[in-house]
Design an enzyme around this catalytic site. Sequence first.
Site, short mmCIF file in Angstrom:
data_model
loop_
_atom_site.label_atom_id
_atom_site.label_comp_id
_atom_site.label_asym_id
_atom_site.label_seq_id
_atom_site.Cartn_x
_atom_site.Cartn_y
_atom_site.Cartn_z
N CYS A 125 -3.29 -9.07 3.57
CA CYS A 125 -2.28 -10.07 3.89
C CYS A 125 -2.97 -11.38 4.23
O CYS A 125 -3.96 -11.39 4.98
CB CYS A 125 -1.43 -9.60 5.07
SG CYS A 125 -0.13 -10.76 5.56
N HIS A 146 7.98 -9.54 5.51
CA HIS A 146 7.65 -10.74 6.28
C HIS A 146 8.92 -11.43 6.77
O HIS A 146 8.96 -11.97 7.89
CB HIS A 146 6.85 -11.73 5.43
CG HIS A 146 5.37 -11.54 5.47
ND1 HIS A 146 4.65 -11.59 6.64
CD2 HIS A 146 4.47 -11.32 4.48
CE1 HIS A 146 3.36 -11.40 6.38
NE2 HIS A 146 3.23 -11.22 5.08
N HIS A 166 6.36 -6.06 0.54
CA HIS A 166 5.47 -6.74 1.48
C HIS A 166 6.04 -8.10 1.88
O HIS A 166 6.10 -8.43 3.08
CB HIS A 166 4.10 -6.91 0.82
CG HIS A 166 3.06 -7.54 1.69
ND1 HIS A 166 1.94 -6.87 2.14
CD2 HIS A 166 2.96 -8.80 2.20
CE1 HIS A 166 1.20 -7.69 2.88
NE2 HIS A 166 1.79 -8.87 2.92
N GLU A 167 6.48 -8.89 0.90
CA GLU A 167 6.98 -10.23 1.21
C GLU A 167 8.34 -10.19 1.89
O GLU A 167 8.61 -10.98 2.80
CB GLU A 167 7.04 -11.08 -0.06
CG GLU A 167 5.69 -11.28 -0.74
CD GLU A 167 4.61 -11.81 0.19
OE1 GLU A 167 4.93 -12.58 1.13
OE2 GLU A 167 3.44 -11.44 0.00
#
Length: 215
Positions: free
Chosen positions: A126, A172, A168-169
């Site tokens: 990351c 966030h 993953h994004e």
Amino acid sequence: MSTPSHRVPVAEQVEELLAAEGPLPIVAAGDPVLRRPAEPFDGQLEPALLARFVEALRRTMHAAPGVGLAAPQVGIGLRIAVLEDPAPVPEEVRRARGRVPLPFRVLVNPSYEPVGGERAAFFEGCLSVPGWQAVVARPARVRLTGADEHGRAVDEVVSGWPARIVQHETDHLDGVLYLDRAEPRSLSSHQAVAERWNQPTPEEAARALGFPLPR
């Protein structure tokens, strides 16, 4: 660098960020903006400013370099992320990880849900946790919903490495870092991954470091 105050109107925060030349500063783990759920995008940025912000995210992602970047990673708490992966990997890695090229795209207000029960575990890194990687088991296929930067609806099934990037994004944007989902015993420096655990799958690392993989 501290992130812009969330009390300042977000359009002003973005204008301030874009006033400087070059890639945007990437926020590191420990900053509260990475732990707050991002605000849904609902026209807080005028179209021209949104386009400039998206382009700045793209340039920053390329410069890092990375395959995805979410707005909170540059201190802006909006549900916007950019993704792109040319997937320059050997064929063996491509097959094992399902890592196929992902053309540039923008996700606005994305969410995902698993499709089926298959899970895949691989090392992830990351840009907000520089220098480290860890193994994360994630759904191998997900249904992605949301919109693009032009407001067009997105509703599709994504699989393989692109599904991992989407998760993953999007995480966030929910205040979740990949380390929250990782196997703690797998945590390795970039150097260790490059020298010891660069195999197509993390099976050897799992045996040596003592962490489980999904069956």
